[in-house]
Design an enzyme around this catalytic site. Structure first.
Site, PDB file in Angstrom:
ATOM      1  N   ARG A  69       0.828  -1.117   0.101  1.00 21.12           N
ATOM      2  CA  ARG A  69      -0.145  -0.189   0.155  1.00 21.12           C
ATOM      3  C   ARG A  69       0.564   1.302  -0.052  1.00 21.12           C
ATOM      4  O   ARG A  69       1.906   0.953   0.585  1.00 21.12           O
ATOM      5  CB  ARG A  69      -0.965   0.090   1.223  1.00 21.12           C
ATOM      6  CG  ARG A  69      -2.229  -0.460   1.548  1.00 21.12           C
ATOM      7  CD  ARG A  69      -2.949  -1.339   2.690  1.00 21.12           C
ATOM      8  NE  ARG A  69      -2.874  -1.738   3.472  1.00 21.12           N
ATOM      9  CZ  ARG A  69      -1.673  -0.632   4.392  1.00 21.12           C
ATOM     10  NH1 ARG A  69      -2.144   0.303   4.808  1.00 21.12           N
ATOM     11  NH2 ARG A  69      -0.900  -0.543   5.329  1.00 21.12           N
ATOM     12  N   TYR A 197      -1.156  -3.265  -7.114  1.00 20.90           N
ATOM     13  CA  TYR A 197      -0.784  -4.705  -6.020  1.00 20.90           C
ATOM     14  C   TYR A 197      -2.549  -4.405  -5.051  1.00 20.90           C
ATOM     15  O   TYR A 197      -2.733  -3.504  -4.765  1.00 20.90           O
ATOM     16  CB  TYR A 197       0.443  -4.260  -5.212  1.00 20.90           C
ATOM     17  CG  TYR A 197       0.452  -4.718  -3.639  1.00 20.90           C
ATOM     18  CD1 TYR A 197       0.881  -5.669  -3.711  1.00 20.90           C
ATOM     19  CD2 TYR A 197      -0.410  -3.312  -2.659  1.00 20.90           C
ATOM     20  CE1 TYR A 197       0.635  -6.450  -2.353  1.00 20.90           C
ATOM     21  CE2 TYR A 197      -0.558  -4.224  -1.307  1.00 20.90           C
ATOM     22  CZ  TYR A 197      -0.153  -5.409  -1.061  1.00 20.90           C
ATOM     23  OH  TYR A 197      -0.386  -6.120  -0.136  1.00 20.90           O
ATOM     24  N   LYS A 206      -9.125  -2.795   1.730  1.00 22.48           N
ATOM     25  CA  LYS A 206      -9.245  -1.105   2.664  1.00 22.48           C
ATOM     26  C   LYS A 206      -9.921  -0.339   2.255  1.00 22.48           C
ATOM     27  O   LYS A 206     -10.654   0.932   2.957  1.00 22.48           O
ATOM     28  CB  LYS A 206      -7.457  -1.446   2.541  1.00 22.48           C
ATOM     29  CG  LYS A 206      -6.996  -2.169   3.345  1.00 22.48           C
ATOM     30  CD  LYS A 206      -7.262  -2.624   4.583  1.00 22.48           C
ATOM     31  CE  LYS A 206      -7.047  -4.127   5.428  1.00 22.48           C
ATOM     32  NZ  LYS A 206      -5.695  -4.133   5.627  1.00 22.48           N
ATOM     33  N   HIS A 226     -10.688  -2.269  11.413  1.00 26.58           N
ATOM     34  CA  HIS A 226      -9.308  -2.979  11.179  1.00 26.58           C
ATOM     35  C   HIS A 226      -8.879  -4.207  12.416  1.00 26.58           C
ATOM     36  O   HIS A 226      -8.134  -4.318  12.617  1.00 26.58           O
ATOM     37  CB  HIS A 226      -8.277  -2.511  10.889  1.00 26.58           C
ATOM     38  CG  HIS A 226      -7.050  -2.841  10.710  1.00 26.58           C
ATOM     39  ND1 HIS A 226      -5.816  -2.426   9.896  1.00 26.58           N
ATOM     40  CD2 HIS A 226      -6.808  -4.195   9.269  1.00 26.58           C
ATOM     41  CE1 HIS A 226      -4.683  -2.903   9.604  1.00 26.58           C
ATOM     42  NE2 HIS A 226      -5.541  -4.153   8.771  1.00 26.58           N
ATOM     43  N   SER A 248      -1.060  -3.348  10.257  1.00 28.92           N
ATOM     44  CA  SER A 248      -0.542  -4.636   9.387  1.00 28.92           C
ATOM     45  C   SER A 248       0.254  -5.224   9.251  1.00 28.92           C
ATOM     46  O   SER A 248       1.195  -4.575   9.720  1.00 28.92           O
ATOM     47  CB  SER A 248      -0.722  -3.656   8.487  1.00 28.92           C
ATOM     48  OG  SER A 248      -2.102  -2.857   7.499  1.00 28.92           O
ATOM     49  N   CYS A 250       1.218  -7.338  12.207  1.00 28.83           N
ATOM     50  CA  CYS A 250       1.342  -7.875  13.672  1.00 28.83           C
ATOM     51  C   CYS A 250       0.922  -9.368  13.916  1.00 28.83           C
ATOM     52  O   CYS A 250       0.190  -9.093  15.639  1.00 28.83           O
ATOM     53  CB  CYS A 250       0.940  -6.109  14.048  1.00 28.83           C
ATOM     54  SG  CYS A 250       2.218  -4.627  13.731  1.00 28.83           S
ATOM     55  N   ASP A 277      -9.477  -9.790   8.959  1.00 23.51           N
ATOM     56  CA  ASP A 277      -8.975  -8.700   8.998  1.00 23.51           C
ATOM     57  C   ASP A 277      -9.761  -7.199   8.911  1.00 23.51           C
ATOM     58  O   ASP A 277      -9.017  -5.857   9.151  1.00 23.51           O
ATOM     59  CB  ASP A 277      -8.313  -8.502   7.212  1.00 23.51           C
ATOM     60  CG  ASP A 277      -7.003  -7.245   6.488  1.00 23.51           C
ATOM     61  OD1 ASP A 277      -6.381  -7.175   7.767  1.00 23.51           O
ATOM     62  OD2 ASP A 277      -7.341  -6.836   5.911  1.00 23.51           O
ATOM     63  N   ARG A 376       1.838 -12.460  -0.588  1.00 25.36           N
ATOM     64  CA  ARG A 376       0.899 -12.672  -0.346  1.00 25.36           C
ATOM     65  C   ARG A 376       0.366 -13.604  -0.814  1.00 25.36           C
ATOM     66  O   ARG A 376       0.356 -13.741  -1.879  1.00 25.36           O
ATOM     67  CB  ARG A 376      -0.190 -10.860  -0.841  1.00 25.36           C
ATOM     68  CG  ARG A 376       0.233 -10.109   0.565  1.00 25.36           C
ATOM     69  CD  ARG A 376      -0.654  -9.631   1.797  1.00 25.36           C
ATOM     70  NE  ARG A 376       0.042  -8.884   2.125  1.00 25.36           N
ATOM     71  CZ  ARG A 376      -0.514  -8.398   3.931  1.00 25.36           C
ATOM     72  NH1 ARG A 376      -1.795  -8.789   4.316  1.00 25.36           N
ATOM     73  NH2 ARG A 376       0.139  -7.475   3.788  1.00 25.36           N
TER      74      ARG A 376
HETATM   75  P1  GTP Z   1      -1.702  -8.009   7.525  1.00 29.30           P
HETATM   76  O1  GTP Z   1      -3.039  -8.975   6.715  1.00 29.30           O
HETATM   77  O2  GTP Z   1      -0.598  -6.658   6.987  1.00 29.30           O
HETATM   78  O3  GTP Z   1      -3.130  -7.144   8.200  1.00 29.30           O
HETATM   79  O4  GTP Z   1      -1.330  -9.020   8.467  1.00 29.30           O
HETATM   80  P2  GTP Z   1      -1.810  -9.415   9.926  1.00 29.30           P
HETATM   81  O5  GTP Z   1      -1.821  -8.582  11.057  1.00 29.30           O
HETATM   82  O6  GTP Z   1      -2.589  -9.906   9.310  1.00 29.30           O
HETATM   83  O7  GTP Z   1      -0.585 -10.455  10.264  1.00 29.30           O
HETATM   84  P3  GTP Z   1      -0.357 -12.546  10.041  1.00 29.30           P
HETATM   85  O8  GTP Z   1      -0.950 -12.306  11.095  1.00 29.30           O
HETATM   86  O9  GTP Z   1       0.035 -12.067   8.795  1.00 29.30           O
HETATM   87  O10 GTP Z   1       1.178 -11.919  10.488  1.00 29.30           O
HETATM   88  C1  GTP Z   1       2.224 -10.751  10.013  1.00 29.30           C
HETATM   89  C2  GTP Z   1       3.725 -11.456  10.530  1.00 29.30           C
HETATM   90  O11 GTP Z   1       3.514 -11.542  11.860  1.00 29.30           O
HETATM   91  C3  GTP Z   1       4.173 -12.587  10.001  1.00 29.30           C
HETATM   92  O12 GTP Z   1       5.634 -12.648   9.876  1.00 29.30           O
HETATM   93  C4  GTP Z   1       3.745 -13.704  11.373  1.00 29.30           C
HETATM   94  O13 GTP Z   1       4.626 -14.898  11.398  1.00 29.30           O
HETATM   95  C5  GTP Z   1       4.353 -12.681  12.345  1.00 29.30           C
HETATM   96  N1  GTP Z   1       3.645 -12.878  13.620  1.00 29.30           N
HETATM   97  C6  GTP Z   1       2.445 -13.287  13.579  1.00 29.30           C
HETATM   98  N2  GTP Z   1       1.430 -13.675  14.928  1.00 29.30           N
HETATM   99  C7  GTP Z   1       3.148 -13.805  15.851  1.00 29.30           C
HETATM  100  C8  GTP Z   1       3.385 -14.113  17.463  1.00 29.30           C
HETATM  101  O14 GTP Z   1       1.934 -14.590  18.019  1.00 29.30           O
HETATM  102  N3  GTP Z   1       4.695 -13.692  17.737  1.00 29.30           N
HETATM  103  C9  GTP Z   1       4.947 -13.500  16.869  1.00 29.30           C
HETATM  104  N4  GTP Z   1       6.606 -13.596  17.182  1.00 29.30           N
HETATM  105  N5  GTP Z   1       5.237 -13.198  15.376  1.00 29.30           N
HETATM  106  C10 GTP Z   1       3.870 -13.024  14.795  1.00 29.30           C
HETATM  107  C1  SPV Z   2      -2.673  -4.354   5.284  1.00 26.63           C
HETATM  108  O1  SPV Z   2      -1.664  -4.094   5.016  1.00 26.63           O
HETATM  109  O2  SPV Z   2      -3.600  -4.468   6.368  1.00 26.63           O
HETATM  110  C2  SPV Z   2      -3.608  -5.938   4.796  1.00 26.63           C
HETATM  111  C3  SPV Z   2      -2.930  -5.831   3.584  1.00 26.63           C
HETATM  112  O3  SPV Z   2      -4.355  -6.848   5.237  1.00 26.63           O
HETATM  113  S1  SPV Z   2      -3.884  -5.016   2.237  1.00 26.63           S
HETATM  114  O4  SPV Z   2      -4.677  -5.606   1.171  1.00 26.63           O
HETATM  115  O5  SPV Z   2      -2.608  -4.482   0.852  1.00 26.63           O
HETATM  116  O6  SPV Z   2      -4.002  -3.662   2.674  1.00 26.63           O
HETATM  117 MN    MN Z   3      -4.869  -5.816   7.410  1.00 25.98          MN
END
Ligand code: GTP
Ligand code: SPV
Ligand code: MN
Length: 592
Positions: A69, A197, A206, A226, A248, A250, A277, A376
């Protein structure tokens, strides 16, 4: 397809502006989807992966200048600048329409205009909303077919209503200098140019489900957040629902699909995924807060996803999935990314399509990665082994707890509970996290990201805080309890102390116990922190002292934090709700 005059009029305008050679309505049928996949393979937009191992799965590579983004090119165009607020880029709507129309004019020449009518939320649900996106990208169409509900019935449900969101996407030249992601909340309109993207172009996600929908929620008395939504089933078979907002990358997808540690599984604990999400939340007939996931798929971060960290996400990607910017293992035409497994592929192409040299791979140097850090997968929600039976029901699930969180190496404890709703809104409004690869720009810098909505709030964030406070007043004693978590505290060597992932269930159990008045806590200046003995460490290789350490509230760090919150609040000037100012004063007093 439809006789809706508002739809036909807008489409005529779009055709005249964009000048496509062909026009194709997307109906969600298997046959049409199959044709589009074949077309995308012919043009090279998609690469067909090993169909035995990964049936109906494809790989796509975006332009290397277009991998996340772009927040500095994202605008909220309201007639008054104040309505966009201090945290959004703003432009006068008329000026922005003119600029964008000049960029997009004639950009579909020699191309096809795809018209995608879609529903965010189960089709026909009272909590769902309809959008129509036009695009010249088959990749976008195929992603929207996974991420949203596309079906002929969508237009039937719309009838002759004007309550739908217009979305124009044009790839143009994928020119970063002329890339704009613009929202016109007063007109229910989104325009995105010069990108291909995900978050910039899948306009239901979003752009609609957060930026436009948050504005609609403000006007109509509901919330677009979110947040992931999960159901936690206890051994008695009762399911309680939690919604959690993390910035994002996290951990939302991971938490939404977590598999409890073995000792809890054996007792009968289970987690069900409703969403990973986005949550749309309304007050239900019984006065509680009900949430639906408006999406139909997961657009998840690939790196770090593996059988151990997120088995359910990985399973979800095994059929009907589009991978974007991951590596291609040429030995068997499957995909690979950092953290998938320890078998670095010997014969592979990196995310840019260049031969990848595993011997030069250095974890610390992102430029040697095979997959882009923000690569992704777009996977259908129905593939997920733990998808909730509520997912396709339009009524929504009642939320017991709202959880905020982010990446904070030192500051926030593993978990704490806010003192009440108002204090919880303060906690959300002051949230901060280290930045990630999900957005273009520096990574690892601490920034304030209120309610994880900084890049997604479609109106003045001070009004958004006030809206949260008002929702709390309406919910009264039926309001969900508000918590904050931090899985990312590090030790002196920079390693994460808390094991995270499935073990986060131990924290969720404390959270729900607090909601039921079953667990004890220690009151601190920032809120209620667990007694260390109330976080169950069964089967974990962690001693009490380490746990105590990540539960501490360090007065010195928090005094600095309070000063930073004060600075952050200055942006909002007089519009900042007085309640939040009082909350900050309480925090400062509590720390003395
Ligand atoms: P968006 O799709 O961007 O909104 O991201 P998201 O909030 O869904 O994050 P996602 O669950 O995909 O995790 C993102 C990164 O954080 C990955 O590399 C995971 O491995 C890492 N991660 C997720 N949960 C944990 C956790 O509990 N501990 C640690 N250390 N890393 C984590
Ligand atoms: C984020 O960045 O929080 C996502 C991926 O979930 S995107 O759809 O690119 O915003
Ligand atoms: Mn997200």
């Amino acid at each position: 397809m439809t006789e809706n005059k508002t739809v036909l009029k807008w489409l005529d305008e779009m055709k005249e502006l964009l000048q496509p050679d062909n026009v194709v309505w997307i109906d969600g049928s298997k046959e049409q989807t199959e044709e589009l996949r074949a077309e995308a393979v012919r043009t090279g937009e998609l690469f067909k992966l090993n169909q035995e191992l990964l049936p109906d799965c494809y790989l796509h590579r975006t332009n290397p200048n277009d991998v996340a983004r772009v927040e500095d090119r994202t605008f909220i165009c309201t007639s008054k600048k104040e309505d966009a607020g201090p945290t959004n880029n703003w432009c006068d709507p008329n000026q922005m329409y003119e600029k964008l129309y000049n960029i997009a004019r004639g950009s579909y020449q020699g191309r096809t205009m795809y018209i995608i009518p879609y529903s965010m939320g189960p089709i026909g649900s009272p909590l769902a909303k309809i959008g129509i996106e036009v695009t010249d990208s088959v990749y976008v169409v195929l992603n929207m077919l996974i991420m949203t509900r596309v079906d002929k019935k969508v237009l039937e449900v719309l009838g002759d209503s004007n309550d739908w969101v217009r979305g124009l996407h044009s790839r143009c030249q994928v020119d970063p200098e002329n890339r704009y992601i613009c929202h016109f909340p007063e007109d229910n309109t989104i325009i995105s140019v010069n990108s291909g993207y995900g978050g910039n172009v899948l306009l239901g996600k979003k752009c609609f489900a957060l930026r436009i929908a948050s504005y609609q929620g403000w006007k109509e008395g509901w919330m677009a957040e979110h947040m992931l939504i999960l159901g936690l089933e206890n051994p008695q078979g009762e399911v309680k629902y939690i919604a959690a907002a993390f910035p994002s990358a996290c951990g939302k997808t991971n938490l939404a699909m977590l598999i409890p540690p073995e000792y809890l599984r054996k007792k009968g604990y289970k987690v069900w995924t409703v969403g990973d999400d986005i949550a749309w939340m309304r007050i239900g007939p019984d006065g509680r807060l009900y949430a639906i996931n408006p999406e139909n798929g997961f657009f998840g971060v690939a790196p770090g996803t593996n059988e151990k960290s997120n088995f359910n996400a990985l399973e979800s990607t095994k059929k009907g999935t589009i991978f974007t910017n991951v590596a291609l293992d040429l030995n068997n035409n499957t995909v690979w990314w950092e953290g998938l497994n320890k078998n670095l592929p010997e014969n592979a192409l990196d995310w840019k399509g260049n031969p990848w040299d595993a011997s030069k791979f250095d974890k610390a140097d992102k430029s040697t990665c095979a997959a882009h850090p923000n690569s992704r997968f777009t996977a259908p929600a129905e593939n997920c082994p733990c998808i909730s039976e509520e997912f396709n029901k339009g009524a929504g699930v009642p939320i017991s707890a709202i959880v905020f969180g982010g990446r904070r190496a030192k500051c926030a404890p593993l978990v704490y509970q806010s003192k009440n709703w108002e204090n919880g809104v303060f906690v959300g409004s002051a949230m901060a996290s280290e930045t990630t690869a999900a957005a273009a720009g520096a990574v690892g810098v601490v920034r304030r990201d209120p309610m994880a909505m900084l890049p997604f709030c479609g109106y003045n964030m001070a009004d958004y805080f006030e809206h949260w406070l008002q929702m709390g007043k309406k919910l009264g004693d039926k309001a969900p309890k508000i918590f904050n978590v931090n899985w990312f505290r590090t030790d002196d060597e920079g390693n994460f102390v808390w094991p995270g992932f499935g073990d986060n269930m131990r924290v969720l159990n404390w959270i729900l116990d607090r909601c039921d008045g079953k667990a004890d806590a220690t009151e601190t200046a920032i809120g209620y922190v667990p007694k260390p003995e109330d976080i169950d460490l069964t089967d974990l290789d962690m001693d009490m002292d380490t746990l105590k350490d990540i539960l501490t509230v360090d007065k010195e760090i928090w005094t600095k934090e309070a000063a930073e919150i004060e600075e952050h609040y200055k942006k909002f000037g007089d519009k900042l709700p007085q309640e939040l100012r009082n909350q900050l004063e309480n925090l400062k007093a509590g720390l003395k």
